[in-house]
Motif scaffolding. Structure first.
Motif, PDB file in Angstrom:
ATOM      1  N   GLU A   1     -14.539 -68.454  51.928  1.00 31.98           N
ATOM      2  CA  GLU A   1     -14.471 -67.520  50.808  1.00 31.98           C
ATOM      3  C   GLU A   1     -13.730 -68.177  49.632  1.00 31.98           C
ATOM      4  OE1 GLU A   1     -14.918 -63.491  49.289  1.00 31.98           O
ATOM      5  OE2 GLU A   1     -15.838 -64.559  50.949  1.00 31.98           O
ATOM      6  N   PRO A   2     -14.229 -68.000  48.392  1.00 27.99           N
ATOM      7  CA  PRO A   2     -13.509 -68.549  47.244  1.00 27.99           C
ATOM      8  C   PRO A   2     -12.136 -67.904  47.134  1.00 27.99           C
ATOM      9  CG  PRO A   2     -15.310 -67.142  46.523  1.00 27.99           C
ATOM     10  CD  PRO A   2     -15.405 -67.250  48.007  1.00 27.99           C
ATOM     11  N   ARG A   3     -11.204 -68.630  46.542  1.00 25.20           N
ATOM     12  CA  ARG A   3      -9.857 -68.098  46.401  1.00 25.20           C
ATOM     13  C   ARG A   3      -9.540 -67.810  44.943  1.00 25.20           C
ATOM     14  NH1 ARG A   3      -7.527 -72.548  44.528  1.00 25.20           N
ATOM     15  NH2 ARG A   3      -7.665 -74.561  45.479  1.00 25.20           N
ATOM     16  N   ALA A   4      -8.720 -66.820  44.720  1.00 29.25           N
ATOM     17  CA  ALA A   4      -8.272 -66.509  43.365  1.00 29.25           C
ATOM     18  C   ALA A   4      -7.257 -67.560  42.945  1.00 29.25           C
ATOM     19  CB  ALA A   4      -7.651 -65.120  43.318  1.00 29.25           C
ATOM     20  N   TYR A   5      -7.429 -68.068  41.747  1.00 29.73           N
ATOM     21  CA  TYR A   5      -6.477 -69.015  41.178  1.00 29.73           C
ATOM     22  C   TYR A   5      -6.360 -68.675  39.702  1.00 29.73           C
ATOM     23  CZ  TYR A   5      -4.165 -73.338  39.916  1.00 29.73           C
ATOM     24  OH  TYR A   5      -3.257 -74.256  39.448  1.00 29.73           O
ATOM     25  N   GLY A   6      -5.337 -67.926  39.355  1.00 32.86           N
ATOM     26  CA  GLY A   6      -5.209 -67.442  37.985  1.00 32.86           C
ATOM     27  C   GLY A   6      -6.428 -66.602  37.636  1.00 32.86           C
ATOM     28  N   PRO A   7      -7.075 -66.894  36.503  1.00 31.89           N
ATOM     29  CA  PRO A   7      -8.250 -66.111  36.096  1.00 31.89           C
ATOM     30  C   PRO A   7      -9.556 -66.608  36.731  1.00 31.89           C
ATOM     31  CG  PRO A   7      -7.714 -67.684  34.396  1.00 31.89           C
ATOM     32  CD  PRO A   7      -6.642 -67.822  35.460  1.00 31.89           C
ATOM     33  N   PHE A   8      -9.459 -67.480  37.726  1.00 32.58           N
ATOM     34  CA  PHE A   8     -10.634 -68.125  38.291  1.00 32.58           C
ATOM     35  C   PHE A   8     -10.898 -67.705  39.735  1.00 32.58           C
ATOM     36  CE2 PHE A   8      -8.571 -71.202  35.392  1.00 32.58           C
ATOM     37  CZ  PHE A   8      -9.516 -71.183  34.381  1.00 32.58           C
ATOM     38  N   ALA A   9     -12.147 -67.846  40.152  1.00 30.97           N
ATOM     39  CA  ALA A   9     -12.536 -67.817  41.555  1.00 30.97           C
ATOM     40  C   ALA A   9     -12.841 -69.265  41.889  1.00 30.97           C
ATOM     41  CB  ALA A   9     -13.752 -66.933  41.775  1.00 30.97           C
ATOM     42  N   ALA A  10     -11.977 -69.885  42.675  1.00 29.42           N
ATOM     43  CA  ALA A  10     -12.033 -71.324  42.911  1.00 29.42           C
ATOM     44  C   ALA A  10     -12.808 -71.660  44.179  1.00 29.42           C
ATOM     45  CB  ALA A  10     -10.618 -71.886  42.998  1.00 29.42           C
ATOM     46  N   VAL A  11     -13.699 -72.656  44.050  1.00 29.82           N
ATOM     47  CA  VAL A  11     -14.467 -73.168  45.179  1.00 29.82           C
ATOM     48  C   VAL A  11     -14.098 -74.639  45.350  1.00 29.82           C
ATOM     49  CG1 VAL A  11     -16.768 -73.611  46.120  1.00 29.82           C
ATOM     50  CG2 VAL A  11     -16.367 -71.581  44.700  1.00 29.82           C
ATOM     51  N   PRO A  12     -13.217 -74.954  46.316  1.00 27.86           N
ATOM     52  CA  PRO A  12     -12.863 -76.355  46.539  1.00 27.86           C
ATOM     53  C   PRO A  12     -13.990 -77.084  47.270  1.00 27.86           C
ATOM     54  CG  PRO A  12     -11.548 -74.906  47.951  1.00 27.86           C
ATOM     55  CD  PRO A  12     -12.457 -74.035  47.139  1.00 27.86           C
ATOM     56  N   LEU A  13     -14.231 -78.320  46.854  1.00 28.42           N
ATOM     57  CA  LEU A  13     -15.249 -79.148  47.489  1.00 28.42           C
ATOM     58  C   LEU A  13     -14.579 -80.249  48.309  1.00 28.42           C
ATOM     59  CD1 LEU A  13     -17.683 -79.443  44.440  1.00 28.42           C
ATOM     60  CD2 LEU A  13     -17.774 -77.816  46.346  1.00 28.42           C
ATOM     61  N   ALA A  14     -15.336 -80.915  49.156  1.00 21.75           N
ATOM     62  CA  ALA A  14     -14.785 -81.882  50.093  1.00 21.75           C
ATOM     63  C   ALA A  14     -14.107 -83.066  49.411  1.00 21.75           C
ATOM     64  CB  ALA A  14     -15.884 -82.383  51.036  1.00 21.75           C
ATOM     65  N   ASN A  15     -14.521 -83.432  48.223  1.00 21.98           N
ATOM     66  CA  ASN A  15     -13.960 -84.611  47.571  1.00 21.98           C
ATOM     67  C   ASN A  15     -12.805 -84.289  46.630  1.00 21.98           C
ATOM     68  OD1 ASN A  15     -15.545 -83.329  45.693  1.00 21.98           O
ATOM     69  ND2 ASN A  15     -16.515 -85.182  44.920  1.00 21.98           N
ATOM     70  N   GLY A  16     -12.229 -83.117  46.750  1.00 24.92           N
ATOM     71  CA  GLY A  16     -11.078 -82.751  45.944  1.00 24.92           C
ATOM     72  C   GLY A  16     -11.398 -82.089  44.617  1.00 24.92           C
ATOM     73  N   VAL A  17     -12.651 -82.048  44.233  1.00 27.35           N
ATOM     74  CA  VAL A  17     -13.056 -81.380  43.002  1.00 27.35           C
ATOM     75  C   VAL A  17     -13.147 -79.884  43.272  1.00 27.35           C
ATOM     76  CG1 VAL A  17     -14.925 -81.136  41.297  1.00 27.35           C
ATOM     77  CG2 VAL A  17     -14.317 -83.395  42.167  1.00 27.35           C
ATOM     78  N   THR A  18     -12.765 -79.091  42.288  1.00 26.05           N
ATOM     79  CA  THR A  18     -12.862 -77.641  42.413  1.00 26.05           C
ATOM     80  C   THR A  18     -13.796 -77.104  41.343  1.00 26.05           C
ATOM     81  OG1 THR A  18     -10.594 -77.527  43.220  1.00 26.05           O
ATOM     82  CG2 THR A  18     -11.555 -75.483  42.444  1.00 26.05           C
ATOM     83  N   VAL A  19     -14.710 -76.214  41.754  1.00 23.74           N
ATOM     84  CA  VAL A  19     -15.542 -75.484  40.805  1.00 23.74           C
ATOM     85  C   VAL A  19     -14.839 -74.146  40.592  1.00 23.74           C
ATOM     86  CG1 VAL A  19     -17.801 -74.464  40.336  1.00 23.74           C
ATOM     87  CG2 VAL A  19     -17.648 -76.611  41.621  1.00 23.74           C
ATOM     88  N   ASP A  20     -14.374 -73.932  39.363  1.00 23.57           N
ATOM     89  CA  ASP A  20     -13.644 -72.718  39.023  1.00 23.57           C
ATOM     90  C   ASP A  20     -14.548 -71.805  38.210  1.00 23.57           C
ATOM     91  OD1 ASP A  20     -11.266 -73.627  40.212  1.00 23.57           O
ATOM     92  OD2 ASP A  20     -10.661 -74.666  38.382  1.00 23.57           O
TER      93      ASP A  20
END
Length: 130
Positions: free
Chosen positions: A30-49
């Motif tokens: 499940e995506p996590r709340a991070y400030g005003p974002f719904a964050a989707v962490p990827l395996a290589n350390g990049v996050t889609v916010d």
């Protein structure tokens, strides 16, 4: 050290709906709340916010996100796409409906998220020098 992409922000009409669409296809947590974002962490350390856009959803500018996945992950993602009856294409121009491609010594598929962002899943990086 060369620059590395840390995160990208994608505007959406509903940040959690869009983030859940992506995590649902990836089979990710499940995506996590991070400030005003719904964050989707990827395996290589990049996050889609995902961020709620301040403009109407019909004015959200389409973005293209390409995800390099293993062959078995591609099979799982493609099964989720077809199980949900989602329109998908073998090309970015949407001229090859309900198909996958076999370009670049791998497989690829394109699907649009709820806001029209193009999500590409591919099993081999693009080959530019062959």
């Amino acid at each position: 050290m060369p620059a590395q992409l840390d995160h990208t922000i994608v505007h959406s009409s509903d940040r959690f709906a869009s983030a859940r669409f992506l995590t649902g296809l990836l089979g990710a947590p499940e995506p996590r709340a991070y400030g005003p974002f719904a964050a989707v962490p990827l395996a290589n350390g990049v996050t889609v916010d995902y961020a709620d856009s301040i403009v109407a959803s019909d004015r959200i500018v389409m973005q293209h996100l390409a995800f390099l996945v293993a062959e078995d992950e591609f099979d799982e993602i493609y099964a989720r796409i077809t199980d949900r009856g989602l329109p998908h294409w073998g090309d970015p121009g949407h001229t090859e409906p309900q198909q996958i491609n076999h370009r670049h010594r791998g497989r690829g598929v394109y699907v649009d998220d709820p806001d029209g962002h193009s999500l590409e899943f591919l099993t081999h990086p693009y080959v530019t020098d062959e």
